[in-house]
Design a protein around this motif. Structure first.
Motif, PDB file in Angstrom:
ATOM      1  N   HIS A  24      47.465  26.991  -3.199  1.00  0.00           N
ATOM      2  CA  HIS A  24      46.884  25.874  -2.600  1.00  0.00           C
ATOM      3  C   HIS A  24      45.328  26.066  -2.877  1.00  0.00           C
ATOM      4  N   GLY A  25      45.094  26.778  -3.790  1.00  0.00           N
ATOM      5  CA  GLY A  25      43.387  27.098  -4.310  1.00  0.00           C
ATOM      6  C   GLY A  25      42.651  27.651  -3.204  1.00  0.00           C
ATOM      7  N   LEU A  26      43.110  28.485  -2.444  1.00  0.00           N
ATOM      8  CA  LEU A  26      42.352  29.081  -1.238  1.00  0.00           C
ATOM      9  C   LEU A  26      42.264  30.561  -1.514  1.00  0.00           C
ATOM     10  N   SER A  27      41.341  31.327  -0.507  1.00  0.00           N
ATOM     11  CA  SER A  27      41.455  32.542  -0.307  1.00  0.00           C
ATOM     12  C   SER A  27      42.296  32.961   0.505  1.00  0.00           C
ATOM     13  N   THR A  28      42.786  34.375   0.324  1.00  0.00           N
ATOM     14  CA  THR A  28      43.708  34.640   1.439  1.00  0.00           C
ATOM     15  C   THR A  28      43.137  34.905   3.072  1.00  0.00           C
ATOM     16  N   GLN A  29      41.775  35.282   2.900  1.00  0.00           N
ATOM     17  CA  GLN A  29      41.222  35.262   4.025  1.00  0.00           C
ATOM     18  C   GLN A  29      41.308  33.554   4.962  1.00  0.00           C
ATOM     19  N   ALA A  30      41.078  32.606   4.127  1.00  0.00           N
ATOM     20  CA  ALA A  30      41.334  31.335   4.530  1.00  0.00           C
ATOM     21  C   ALA A  30      42.806  31.034   5.145  1.00  0.00           C
ATOM     22  N   VAL A  31      43.663  31.440   4.644  1.00  0.00           N
ATOM     23  CA  VAL A  31      45.030  31.536   5.074  1.00  0.00           C
ATOM     24  C   VAL A  31      45.211  32.359   6.460  1.00  0.00           C
ATOM     25  N   ARG A  32      44.576  33.468   6.280  1.00  0.00           N
ATOM     26  CA  ARG A  32      44.586  34.398   7.830  1.00  0.00           C
ATOM     27  C   ARG A  32      43.896  33.366   8.793  1.00  0.00           C
ATOM     28  N   ASN A  33      42.667  32.960   8.449  1.00  0.00           N
ATOM     29  CA  ASN A  33      42.017  32.117   9.410  1.00  0.00           C
ATOM     30  C   ASN A  33      42.819  30.934   9.854  1.00  0.00           C
ATOM     31  N   TYR A  34      43.228  30.293   8.910  1.00  0.00           N
ATOM     32  CA  TYR A  34      44.167  29.080   9.459  1.00  0.00           C
ATOM     33  C   TYR A  34      45.267  29.667  10.316  1.00  0.00           C
ATOM     34  N   GLU A  35      45.962  30.624  10.146  1.00  0.00           N
ATOM     35  CA  GLU A  35      46.972  31.297  11.045  1.00  0.00           C
ATOM     36  C   GLU A  35      46.323  31.581  12.426  1.00  0.00           C
ATOM     37  N   ALA A  36      45.361  32.310  12.365  1.00  0.00           N
ATOM     38  CA  ALA A  36      44.614  32.838  13.512  1.00  0.00           C
ATOM     39  C   ALA A  36      44.234  31.390  14.480  1.00  0.00           C
ATOM     40  N   ALA A  37      43.849  30.251  13.862  1.00  0.00           N
ATOM     41  CA  ALA A  37      43.456  29.248  14.459  1.00  0.00           C
ATOM     42  C   ALA A  37      44.523  28.327  15.046  1.00  0.00           C
ATOM     43  N   GLY A  38      45.848  28.689  14.526  1.00  0.00           N
ATOM     44  CA  GLY A  38      46.944  27.875  15.039  1.00  0.00           C
ATOM     45  C   GLY A  38      47.437  26.805  14.058  1.00  0.00           C
ATOM     46  N   ILE A  39      46.788  26.767  12.815  1.00  0.00           N
ATOM     47  CA  ILE A  39      46.871  25.532  12.066  1.00  0.00           C
ATOM     48  C   ILE A  39      48.206  26.056  11.377  1.00  0.00           C
ATOM     49  N   LEU A  40      48.698  27.347  10.990  1.00  0.00           N
ATOM     50  CA  LEU A  40      49.674  27.723  10.511  1.00  0.00           C
ATOM     51  C   LEU A  40      50.565  28.461  11.740  1.00  0.00           C
ATOM     52  N   PRO A  41      51.955  28.414  11.751  1.00  0.00           N
ATOM     53  CA  PRO A  41      52.641  29.186  12.389  1.00  0.00           C
ATOM     54  C   PRO A  41      52.631  30.753  12.556  1.00  0.00           C
ATOM     55  N   ASP A  42      52.902  31.321  13.384  1.00  0.00           N
ATOM     56  CA  ASP A  42      52.596  32.625  13.012  1.00  0.00           C
ATOM     57  C   ASP A  42      53.454  33.353  12.017  1.00  0.00           C
ATOM     58  N   ALA A  43      52.817  34.185  11.692  1.00  0.00           N
ATOM     59  CA  ALA A  43      53.722  34.906  10.258  1.00  0.00           C
ATOM     60  C   ALA A  43      54.594  35.949  10.853  1.00  0.00           C
ATOM     61  N   ASP A  44      55.744  36.213   9.979  1.00  0.00           N
ATOM     62  CA  ASP A  44      56.324  37.448  10.377  1.00  0.00           C
ATOM     63  C   ASP A  44      55.824  38.841   9.780  1.00  0.00           C
ATOM     64  N   ARG A  45      56.023  39.677  10.054  1.00  0.00           N
ATOM     65  CA  ARG A  45      55.363  40.914   9.566  1.00  0.00           C
ATOM     66  C   ARG A  45      56.527  41.896   9.049  1.00  0.00           C
ATOM     67  N   THR A  46      56.245  42.849   8.004  1.00  0.00           N
ATOM     68  CA  THR A  46      57.207  43.725   7.493  1.00  0.00           C
ATOM     69  C   THR A  46      56.998  44.879   8.088  1.00  0.00           C
ATOM     70  N   PRO A  47      57.963  45.952   7.808  1.00  0.00           N
ATOM     71  CA  PRO A  47      57.860  47.220   8.703  1.00  0.00           C
ATOM     72  C   PRO A  47      56.303  47.946   8.569  1.00  0.00           C
ATOM     73  N   HIS A  48      55.760  47.733   7.408  1.00  0.00           N
ATOM     74  CA  HIS A  48      54.398  48.114   7.185  1.00  0.00           C
ATOM     75  C   HIS A  48      53.092  47.278   7.562  1.00  0.00           C
ATOM     76  N   GLY A  49      53.635  46.158   8.454  1.00  0.00           N
ATOM     77  CA  GLY A  49      52.566  45.451   8.999  1.00  0.00           C
ATOM     78  C   GLY A  49      52.020  44.173   8.047  1.00  0.00           C
ATOM     79  N   TYR A  50      52.798  44.196   6.940  1.00  0.00           N
ATOM     80  CA  TYR A  50      52.254  42.921   6.215  1.00  0.00           C
ATOM     81  C   TYR A  50      52.632  41.672   6.504  1.00  0.00           C
ATOM     82  N   ARG A  51      51.952  40.823   6.351  1.00  0.00           N
ATOM     83  CA  ARG A  51      52.377  39.575   6.659  1.00  0.00           C
ATOM     84  C   ARG A  51      53.158  38.833   5.692  1.00  0.00           C
ATOM     85  N   THR A  52      54.157  38.091   6.071  1.00  0.00           N
ATOM     86  CA  THR A  52      54.958  37.445   5.128  1.00  0.00           C
ATOM     87  C   THR A  52      55.319  35.729   5.701  1.00  0.00           C
TER      88      THR A  52
END
Length: 259
Positions: A24-52
């Motif tokens: 979507h032509g964004l930075s990964t930080q923008a995606v994380r910010n959108y999730e934190a703001a509730g614009i995106l649903p909460d992401a799942d996490r891998t066993p190592h703590g990475y967002r999916t």
């Protein structure tokens, strides 16, 4: 993946933040910010703590980015936040309010166009007048003209000998425009910027290009609202479809990958 992310993804596909961001032509930080703001649903996490993320997140991101041009960032955020907490009726109410504001903006433009159309050209002669005659011409009290002066709608000069307010032909034009807009129900703080624009343009005639641009912006915003509605409707459909229980596609986190 390009701009197709979120359109052709199959349920169960797992995306890293970088995959969703690049699509979507964004930075990964923008995606994380959108999730934190509730614009995106909460992401799942891998066993190592990475967002999916999944196709649902991609669809949510597409909906948000489509809503912004028509409704603005703040309103688009409110809409997505409501949808993601299953408050769909609230989201629809926010959209209704935004459309109501669009209608009010169109009415304001129409009122401005009508007011400008009805104004007489400023005569070449001085055309000076005093507060009493101008108030009688407009059918208002002199105190109203003084109130308009404090609000910046008219700027009469003072006669050096008497101290009386003297209204030039341009001042009369501004007063006539203010009077017509006040009759249309507009507040002084709404009228003042328009009067300033008339002065900056040197009169009414040069404002035609401004009005044309204003009409064009409203038309573009209306079309953007349609596009945003389509994208949001697609996201709402995605939220009602059961997600796949399959394992999906595994994506290994990059070295030093984003969490």
């Amino acid at each position: 993946m390009g701009r197709a992310v979120g359109r052709n993804l199959q349920p169960g596909v797992r995306l890293r933040p970088v995959d969703l961001a690049r699509g979507h032509g964004l930075s990964t930080q923008a995606v994380r910010n959108y999730e934190a703001a509730g614009i995106l649903p909460d992401a799942d996490r891998t066993p190592h703590g990475y967002r999916t993320y999944t196709s649902l997140h991609a669809q949510a991101l597409r909906a948000f980015l489509a809503l912004v041009p028509g409704h603005g960032h703040r309103t688009a955020t409110s809409i997505m936040q409501a949808v993601n907490r299953d408050a769909t009726e609230q989201a629809l109410r926010v959209i209704d309010e935004s459309h109501a504001q669009m209608l009010e903006d169109r009415r304001t433009l129409q009122a401005v166009e009508a007011a400008l159309r009805d104004l007489d050209p400023v005569p070449r002669e001085r055309g000076d007048t005093f507060v009493g005659p101008l108030a009688r011409r407009l059918g208002i009290r002199p105190a109203t003209l003084r109130k308009w002066e404090r609000a910046g709608l008219v700027r009469p000069r003072r006669d050096p000998g008497t101290g009386y307010r003297v209204y030039s032909a341009a001042d009369v034009r501004d007063a006539l425009l203010a009077h017509q807009l006040r009759r249309g129900g507009y507040l002084l703080e709404q009228i003042a910027p328009l009067i300033a624009q008339v002065r900056a343009a040197g009169g009414v005639a040069p404002l035609e290009s401004m009005l044309h641009d204003w009409r064009a912006r409203l038309a573009a915003r209306s079309r953007a609202m349609l596009a945003g509605a389509a994208a949001l409707d697609a996201y709402l459909d995605c939220r009602t479809v059961p997600s796949s229980d399959g394992p999906g596609v595994s994506v290994s986190p990059p070295v030093g990958g984003s969490r």
